[in-house]
Write a protein that holds these residues in place. Structure first.
Motif, PDB file in Angstrom:
ATOM      1  N   HIS A  19       6.595  -1.358  -5.858  1.00  0.00           N
ATOM      2  CA  HIS A  19       5.245  -1.818  -5.506  1.00  0.00           C
ATOM      3  C   HIS A  19       4.955  -3.154  -6.197  1.00  0.00           C
ATOM      4  O   HIS A  19       4.540  -4.129  -5.562  1.00  0.00           O
ATOM      5  N   PHE A  20       5.246  -3.201  -7.479  1.00  0.00           N
ATOM      6  CA  PHE A  20       5.079  -4.420  -8.265  1.00  0.00           C
ATOM      7  C   PHE A  20       5.975  -5.516  -7.697  1.00  0.00           C
ATOM      8  O   PHE A  20       5.538  -6.646  -7.462  1.00  0.00           O
ATOM      9  N   GLY A  75      -3.322  -2.503 -13.204  1.00  0.00           N
ATOM     10  CA  GLY A  75      -2.078  -2.033 -12.598  1.00  0.00           C
ATOM     11  C   GLY A  75      -0.885  -2.416 -13.460  1.00  0.00           C
ATOM     12  O   GLY A  75       0.031  -1.615 -13.671  1.00  0.00           O
ATOM     13  N   PHE A  76      -0.928  -3.642 -13.974  1.00  0.00           N
ATOM     14  CA  PHE A  76       0.178  -4.127 -14.801  1.00  0.00           C
ATOM     15  C   PHE A  76       0.268  -3.336 -16.110  1.00  0.00           C
ATOM     16  O   PHE A  76       1.361  -2.932 -16.515  1.00  0.00           O
ATOM     17  N   HIS A 104      -7.346   1.538 -10.531  1.00  0.00           N
ATOM     18  CA  HIS A 104      -6.668   0.378  -9.924  1.00  0.00           C
ATOM     19  C   HIS A 104      -6.780   0.466  -8.392  1.00  0.00           C
ATOM     20  O   HIS A 104      -7.081  -0.515  -7.724  1.00  0.00           O
ATOM     21  N   PHE A 105      -6.555   1.627  -7.849  1.00  0.00           N
ATOM     22  CA  PHE A 105      -6.678   1.883  -6.419  1.00  0.00           C
ATOM     23  C   PHE A 105      -8.108   1.559  -5.977  1.00  0.00           C
ATOM     24  O   PHE A 105      -8.324   0.780  -5.036  1.00  0.00           O
ATOM     25  N   HIS A 165       0.826  -1.212   0.000  1.00  0.00           N
ATOM     26  CA  HIS A 165       0.000   0.000   0.000  1.00  0.00           C
ATOM     27  C   HIS A 165       0.860   1.261   0.000  1.00  0.00           C
ATOM     28  O   HIS A 165       0.620   2.197  -0.743  1.00  0.00           O
ATOM     29  N   GLY A 177       2.477   1.707  -3.438  1.00  0.00           N
ATOM     30  CA  GLY A 177       1.494   2.015  -4.483  1.00  0.00           C
ATOM     31  C   GLY A 177       1.000   3.445  -4.361  1.00  0.00           C
ATOM     32  O   GLY A 177       0.914   4.197  -5.338  1.00  0.00           O
ATOM     33  N   LEU A 236      -0.724  -0.364 -16.617  1.00  0.00           N
ATOM     34  CA  LEU A 236      -0.261   0.960 -16.240  1.00  0.00           C
ATOM     35  C   LEU A 236       1.248   0.954 -16.013  1.00  0.00           C
ATOM     36  O   LEU A 236       1.964   1.876 -16.407  1.00  0.00           O
ATOM     37  N   TRP A 237       1.727  -0.130 -15.394  1.00  0.00           N
ATOM     38  CA  TRP A 237       3.162  -0.228 -15.167  1.00  0.00           C
ATOM     39  C   TRP A 237       3.908  -0.344 -16.501  1.00  0.00           C
ATOM     40  O   TRP A 237       4.983   0.226 -16.670  1.00  0.00           O
ATOM     41  N   TRP A 291       4.796  -7.080  -4.486  1.00  0.00           N
ATOM     42  CA  TRP A 291       3.716  -8.050  -4.726  1.00  0.00           C
ATOM     43  C   TRP A 291       4.286  -9.361  -5.239  1.00  0.00           C
ATOM     44  O   TRP A 291       3.956 -10.446  -4.748  1.00  0.00           O
TER      45      TRP A 291
HETATM   46  C1  HEM Z   1       2.651  -3.765 -11.938  1.00  0.00           C
HETATM   47  C2  HEM Z   1       1.554  -4.248 -11.617  1.00  0.00           C
HETATM   48  C3  HEM Z   1       0.827  -3.928 -10.348  1.00  0.00           C
HETATM   49  C4  HEM Z   1       0.379  -4.859  -9.472  1.00  0.00           C
HETATM   50  C5  HEM Z   1       0.529  -6.372  -9.587  1.00  0.00           C
HETATM   51  C6  HEM Z   1      -0.277  -4.155  -8.393  1.00  0.00           C
HETATM   52  C7  HEM Z   1      -0.850  -4.782  -7.297  1.00  0.00           C
HETATM   53  C8  HEM Z   1      -1.486  -4.146  -6.263  1.00  0.00           C
HETATM   54  C9  HEM Z   1      -1.996  -4.792  -5.092  1.00  0.00           C
HETATM   55  C10 HEM Z   1      -1.914  -6.301  -4.818  1.00  0.00           C
HETATM   56  C11 HEM Z   1      -2.549  -3.845  -4.303  1.00  0.00           C
HETATM   57  C12 HEM Z   1      -3.149  -4.026  -2.922  1.00  0.00           C
HETATM   58  C13 HEM Z   1      -4.502  -4.654  -2.922  1.00  0.00           C
HETATM   59  C14 HEM Z   1      -4.909  -5.096  -1.546  1.00  0.00           C
HETATM   60  O1  HEM Z   1      -5.077  -4.256  -0.670  1.00  0.00           O
HETATM   61  O2  HEM Z   1      -5.038  -6.295  -1.329  1.00  0.00           O
HETATM   62  C15 HEM Z   1      -2.384  -2.585  -4.982  1.00  0.00           C
HETATM   63  C16 HEM Z   1      -2.813  -1.377  -4.495  1.00  0.00           C
HETATM   64  C17 HEM Z   1      -2.482  -0.163  -5.046  1.00  0.00           C
HETATM   65  N1  HEM Z   1      -1.715   0.045  -6.183  1.00  0.00           N
HETATM   66 FE1  HEM Z   1      -0.973  -1.365  -7.427  1.00  0.00          FE
HETATM   67  N2  HEM Z   1      -0.212  -2.801  -8.611  1.00  0.00           N
HETATM   68  C18 HEM Z   1       0.460  -2.607  -9.797  1.00  0.00           C
HETATM   69  C19 HEM Z   1       0.783  -1.383 -10.376  1.00  0.00           C
HETATM   70  C20 HEM Z   1       0.495  -0.161  -9.801  1.00  0.00           C
HETATM   71  C21 HEM Z   1       0.927   1.122 -10.333  1.00  0.00           C
HETATM   72  C22 HEM Z   1       1.764   1.294 -11.580  1.00  0.00           C
HETATM   73  C23 HEM Z   1       0.447   2.077  -9.473  1.00  0.00           C
HETATM   74  C24 HEM Z   1       0.554   3.591  -9.480  1.00  0.00           C
HETATM   75  C25 HEM Z   1       1.159   4.344 -10.222  1.00  0.00           C
HETATM   76  C26 HEM Z   1      -0.278   1.409  -8.426  1.00  0.00           C
HETATM   77  C27 HEM Z   1      -0.916   2.049  -7.382  1.00  0.00           C
HETATM   78  C28 HEM Z   1      -1.600   1.412  -6.374  1.00  0.00           C
HETATM   79  C29 HEM Z   1      -2.307   2.104  -5.325  1.00  0.00           C
HETATM   80  C30 HEM Z   1      -2.419   3.602  -5.150  1.00  0.00           C
HETATM   81  C31 HEM Z   1      -2.862   1.112  -4.496  1.00  0.00           C
HETATM   82  C32 HEM Z   1      -3.718   1.317  -3.257  1.00  0.00           C
HETATM   83  C33 HEM Z   1      -2.889   1.473  -2.040  1.00  0.00           C
HETATM   84  C34 HEM Z   1      -3.722   1.592  -0.784  1.00  0.00           C
HETATM   85  O3  HEM Z   1      -4.762   0.941  -0.690  1.00  0.00           O
HETATM   86  O4  HEM Z   1      -3.305   2.332   0.109  1.00  0.00           O
HETATM   87  N3  HEM Z   1      -0.211   0.052  -8.652  1.00  0.00           N
HETATM   88  N4  HEM Z   1      -1.723  -2.795  -6.178  1.00  0.00           N
END
Ligand code: HEM
Lengths: 199, 337
Positions: free
Chosen positions: A91-92, A120-121, A163-164, A45, A48, A123-124, A95
């Motif tokens: 972040h990636f 998310g992927f 994604h968030f 978190h 991300g 976007l990455w 995970w």
């Molecule tokens: C590369 C692939 C990505 C994967 C596999 C991924 C995976 C995840 C996961 C597993 C969560 C948490 C879900 C949970 O609470 O169980 C999450 C939350 C989040 N991700 Fe990603 N993510 C990716 C890329 C990104 C990118 C590129 C960004 C932003 C530029 C991003 C921003 C966020 C944000 C803001 C959250 C929420 C954090 C929170 O709840 O405080 N993610 N993502």
């Protein structure tokens, strides 16, 4: 050096510190239990959210230049964008390594099956393309195409907010605030964006 | 009742001590030692040790109980992790929020009212149960259970409690009692998540949960009043909470104030919030994925630091199929998830 330049330099250093210090802090915070006995989820978190904030900060630069009339601020966009990419990659990685523990079969399945992960992927991947093409040599070689490619930062920011949103088990307040900020930032550049896409 | 120790549960999570020290030596050799390995409590970012000291828990005290379960082959999750990694949205949605925000919860006195389809409705003085259980012949027991969260992580927890069935009998359920409806304390002054929808994750409080009568009477189902030999900490659901080891963790409603016996299936909090994601039964089932993640495996929260994470296959009914699968023999578990 003019005052504006000193100001811009200070901001430049500020950007690097703001993006780097929280990562350094983690080396202390994780062992100290600041992120709880099992820091994996908090870490995901933290990284991300940091990535999204840095991304939005990079979008704030152009409007700031316009209103403050300090062109030197433009130079902040590159470090902000690259730092956003660094945080997003961490972040990636968190995970991949800490949650799914490099189980590649499961990882592939989750990326394909779960829409918020796929988003998310994707976007990455966009951020990866933008980061790669910010190498000065590639920038020059791409000429006009560079700008066209880099407009993708706006869809990327919206994707980050969605994604968030989709990642939450319940509630919507925080991602809605981020989405609103993103839309305002886009609205501020409406003219430029419309001009660019019309071409 | 004896809980059978099964071969497939013998997933020893232990890593030999020698491997720990080897890695530390390598890192030190790279000169990264001071930055990466140092830190409070000696544990570093890359170290394999559990990072947190057991937090000085508010108001927990030692319990007298019987160790009825046989020596368990399961490796216990360290107490510090059980105390600092919780879901209890009444205190915030982050995993560390419950630990940070719940220490002031007023636990004494605490009454649990049992009402509805019972011949003798009444109020249970929970502290009398905790302190005087032995006198009444209702012995507190230790039960070492696996706990599988719907979010695909798991722990092994040494609960202390009493079979729910034993308690229910005292209130004499009638023949109309088909289900139980449980309710958590509603007290916005003490629970910030109940004051603000933002803090509480948009849930309508009080948190409610339910069980079918036969599930409630099953000997594996307990009301827990403690863990690791002491009374419960607020973040774990003090002073009394439900533990149903073959169901996802959210069924284990915390800080219970009311149990109502009813004829019809009662509403339950997560089901009301997202019916496609959380069913009434919520039996642990690796064959039915959560729409947003796989339930086929789980991350085990056990000994060790950040980089000693492990995953293991999730077992049907969380490994308790021999004991409980019979309760659902006529049901399509894909439909009744
Ligand atoms: C590369 C692939 C990505 C994967 C596999 C991924 C995976 C995840 C996961 C597993 C969560 C948490 C879900 C949970 O609470 O169980 C999450 C939350 C989040 N991700 Fe990603 N993510 C990716 C890329 C990104 C990118 C590129 C960004 C932003 C530029 C991003 C921003 C966020 C944000 C803001 C959250 C929420 C954090 C929170 O709840 O405080 N993610 N993502």
């Amino acid at each position: 050096m003019s005052l504006k330049k000193v100001f811009a330099l200070a901001l430049h250093i500020g950007v690097h510190l703001a993006a780097l210090l929280p990562l350094v802090w983690l080396f202390w915070a994780v062992p100290a239990g600041e992120l709880g006995g099992d820091p994996v989820e908090e870490l995901i978190h933290f990284l991300g959210l940091g990535a999204l904030r840095l991304l939005l900060l990079s979008l704030l630069i152009a409007p700031l230049v316009k209103y403050l009339q300090i062109a030197a601020l433009f130079k902040l966009r590159r470090p902000l964008g690259l730092w956003a990419y660094t945080w997003a990659s961490l972040h990636f990685f968190a995970w991949l390594a800490l949650d799914l523990v490099f189980e590649w079969g499961l990882i592939a399945e989750e990326i394909i099956k779960r829409s918020y992960i796929l988003l998310g992927f994707s976007l990455w991947l966009i951020l990866s393309a933008l980061a790669l093409t910010s190498l000065p040599r590639l920038m020059r070689a791409m000429k006009g195409k560079w700008q066209t490619l880099h407009w993708w930062i706006y869809p990327a920011a919206i994707m980050g907010c969605i994604h968030f949103w989709w990642s939450l088990k319940s509630g919507w307040f925080e991602p809605a605030v981020y989405l609103l900020i993103t839309l305002v930032l886009i609205a501020l550049r409406k003219k430029k964006l419309l001009g660019a896409t019309a071409r | 009742m004896l809980i059978k120790a099964k071969k497939n549960l013998l997933e020893s999570a232990l890593t030999p001590e020698s491997v720990y020290s080897e890695r530390r030596t390598i890192l030190k050799g790279l000169g990264l030692g001071s930055l990466l390995l140092a830190g409070p409590s000696q544990a570093g970012f890359f170290s394999k040790e559990a990072p947190v000291e057991v937090p000085a828990a508010a108001k927990r005290h030692a319990l007298q109980y019987e160790k009825t379960s046989p020596a368990s082959p399961l490796v216990l999750t360290p107490e510090s992790k059980i105390l600092t990694h919780n879901n209890f949205y009444e205190f915030g949605t982050g995993k560390t929020d419950p630990f940070k925000n719940s220490q002031g919860l007023e636990l004494e006195p605490w009454t649990l009212s049992v009402e509805g389809e019972v011949a003798k409705p009444g109020k249970l003085d929970v502290w009398e149960l905790i302190n005087g259980a032995q006198k009444k012949g209702a012995q507190l027991e230790e039960r070492i259970y696996r706990m599988r969260c719907v979010e695909a992580w798991s722990m092994v927890i040494p609960w202390i409690g009493i079979e729910l069935g034993q308690i229910l009998k005292q209130f004499e359920p009638t023949s109309k009692a088909k289900y139980l409806a449980f309710e958590t304390l509603y007290d916005p002054e003490q629970m910030p998540g109940q004051q603000s929808r933002r803090i509480g994750g948009g849930i309508d409080y009080p948190y409610v949960e339910g069980l079918r009568m036969d599930e409630a009477m099953h000997p594996l189902t307990i009301l827990s009043v403690g863990l690791y030999g002491k009374t419960l900490a607020p973040q774990n659901g003090a002073p009394i909470r439900l533990v149903v080891p073959w169901k996802y963790g959210f069924k284990g409603i915390k800080s219970i104030v009311k149990i109502r016996l009813v004829e019809k299936m009662p509403p339950t909090t997560w089901n009301m919030l997202a019916a496609k994601e959380y069913g009434f039964y919520a039996n642990v089932n690796p064959a039915v994925d959560h729409p947003r993640w796989s339930q086929g495996s789980e991350r085990v929260i056990t000994e060790g630091g950040l980089f000693s994470a492990k995953r293991q296959k999730t077992l049907p009914f969380n490994g308790y199929a021999d004991e409980v699968a019979g309760l659902y023999s006529n049901m399509n578990l894909k439909q009744w998830y």
